[in-house]
Design an enzyme around this catalytic site. Structure first.
Site, PDB file in Angstrom:
ATOM      1  N   CYS A   1      -5.906  -5.725  -7.512  1.00  0.00           N
ATOM      2  CA  CYS A   1      -5.705  -5.182  -6.168  1.00  0.00           C
ATOM      3  C   CYS A   1      -5.342  -6.273  -5.161  1.00  0.00           C
ATOM      4  O   CYS A   1      -4.894  -5.974  -4.069  1.00  0.00           O
ATOM      5  CB  CYS A   1      -6.924  -4.380  -5.712  1.00  0.00           C
ATOM      6  SG  CYS A   1      -8.409  -5.320  -5.481  1.00  0.00           S
ATOM      7  N   HIS A   2      -5.487  -7.524  -5.569  1.00  0.00           N
ATOM      8  CA  HIS A   2      -5.061  -8.597  -4.664  1.00  0.00           C
ATOM      9  C   HIS A   2      -3.532  -8.668  -4.564  1.00  0.00           C
ATOM     10  O   HIS A   2      -3.005  -9.327  -3.695  1.00  0.00           O
ATOM     11  CB  HIS A   2      -5.612  -9.945  -5.143  1.00  0.00           C
ATOM     12  CG  HIS A   2      -5.114 -10.361  -6.489  1.00  0.00           C
ATOM     13  ND1 HIS A   2      -5.600  -9.815  -7.662  1.00  0.00           N
ATOM     14  CD2 HIS A   2      -4.152 -11.239  -6.851  1.00  0.00           C
ATOM     15  CE1 HIS A   2      -4.960 -10.367  -8.692  1.00  0.00           C
ATOM     16  NE2 HIS A   2      -4.076 -11.226  -8.228  1.00  0.00           N
TER      17      HIS A   2
ATOM     18  N   TYR B   1       0.846  -1.198   0.000  1.00  0.00           N
ATOM     19  CA  TYR B   1       0.000   0.000   0.000  1.00  0.00           C
ATOM     20  C   TYR B   1       0.881   1.247   0.000  1.00  0.00           C
ATOM     21  O   TYR B   1       0.618   2.210  -0.729  1.00  0.00           O
ATOM     22  CB  TYR B   1      -0.932  -0.007   1.215  1.00  0.00           C
ATOM     23  CG  TYR B   1      -1.915  -1.159   1.202  1.00  0.00           C
ATOM     24  CD1 TYR B   1      -3.088  -1.069   0.474  1.00  0.00           C
ATOM     25  CD2 TYR B   1      -1.644  -2.343   1.886  1.00  0.00           C
ATOM     26  CE1 TYR B   1      -3.991  -2.127   0.437  1.00  0.00           C
ATOM     27  CE2 TYR B   1      -2.536  -3.407   1.854  1.00  0.00           C
ATOM     28  CZ  TYR B   1      -3.697  -3.295   1.130  1.00  0.00           C
ATOM     29  OH  TYR B   1      -4.574  -4.355   1.094  1.00  0.00           O
TER      30      TYR B   1
ATOM     31  N   ASN C   1     -12.416  -0.592  -5.647  1.00  0.00           N
ATOM     32  CA  ASN C   1     -12.011  -1.031  -6.984  1.00  0.00           C
ATOM     33  C   ASN C   1     -13.198  -1.521  -7.828  1.00  0.00           C
ATOM     34  O   ASN C   1     -13.759  -2.574  -7.552  1.00  0.00           O
ATOM     35  CB  ASN C   1     -10.986  -2.164  -6.845  1.00  0.00           C
ATOM     36  CG  ASN C   1     -10.488  -2.685  -8.176  1.00  0.00           C
ATOM     37  OD1 ASN C   1     -10.805  -2.113  -9.218  1.00  0.00           O
ATOM     38  ND2 ASN C   1      -9.711  -3.747  -8.127  1.00  0.00           N
TER      39      ASN C   1
ATOM     40  N   GLU D   1      -0.984 -17.563  -8.239  1.00  0.00           N
ATOM     41  CA  GLU D   1      -0.029 -16.839  -9.073  1.00  0.00           C
ATOM     42  C   GLU D   1       1.412 -17.158  -8.689  1.00  0.00           C
ATOM     43  O   GLU D   1       2.349 -16.538  -9.188  1.00  0.00           O
ATOM     44  CB  GLU D   1      -0.292 -15.337  -8.974  1.00  0.00           C
ATOM     45  CG  GLU D   1      -1.674 -14.966  -9.504  1.00  0.00           C
ATOM     46  CD  GLU D   1      -1.910 -13.462  -9.550  1.00  0.00           C
ATOM     47  OE1 GLU D   1      -1.079 -12.710  -9.033  1.00  0.00           O
ATOM     48  OE2 GLU D   1      -2.935 -13.059 -10.119  1.00  0.00           O
TER      49      GLU D   1
END
Length: 99
Positions: free
Chosen positions: A53-54, A22, A45, A80
Site C-alpha cells: 500500500c506504500h 488512489y 491493510n 524501491e
DNA sequence: CGTAGGGCCCTAC
DNA sequence: CGTAGGGCCCTAC
C-alpha cells in the site's frame, strides 16, 4: 471476494519501482470516485508486508498518507527507486503503473 | 432495517 | 499555491 480483498489483490499487480494512485486503484476495481474508500482500505491493510500500500500515492504526485507515518512511506519508495523531491514524486508519469 | 459520519482523496477554482 | 465541495463504501449506532 469482498471489496477489500479485491483491492488488495489488484494492488499486487503494481511492481516494485512503480506507483499507482488512489483514484486509479478505485477505477481498477470498478469504483467511481472511490478514492477515499481506497484510502480507508489502505489504512486497514492487514497485510502490510504483502500488500504494497506504500505504492499508492495521490494523483497530484504527493505521497499521501500512511498508517505508520509518511516518512516511512517515503523511505520505502526511495528504497524501491522512486525519487522524491520536496514531498513530490519525480517523473510521476513514468513511474505510474497502468492497470 | 435506515442513516450519519468519516476516511492514507480528487477536481476545479 | 490553498481550499471547498463532492462522492463512495463501510461501520456503528
Amino acid at each position: 471476494m469482498n471489496l477489500e480483498q479485491r483491492v488488495y489483490k489488484k494492488l499486487l499487480d503494481v511492481p516494485k519501482g512503480q506507483i499507482t494512485t488512489y483514484g486509479e486503484l478505485a477505477k481498477a476495481v470498478g469504483l467511481k470516485n472511490g478514492q477515499r474508500v481506497i484510502g480507508k482500505i489502505m489504512n486497514n491493510n492487514p497485510y502490510p508486508a504483502i500488500v504494497p500500500c506504500h505504492r499508492v500515492v495521490m494523483s497530484t504526485g504527493k505521497i499521501g498518507g500512511y498508517a505508520y507515518g509518511e516518512h516511512i512511506k517515503t523511505k520505502m519508495l526511495s528504497d524501491e527507486g522512486i525519487e522524491i523531491k520536496n514531498g513530490k514524486i519525480s517523473s510521476f508519469d513514468k513511474k505510474l503503473f497502468r492497470f
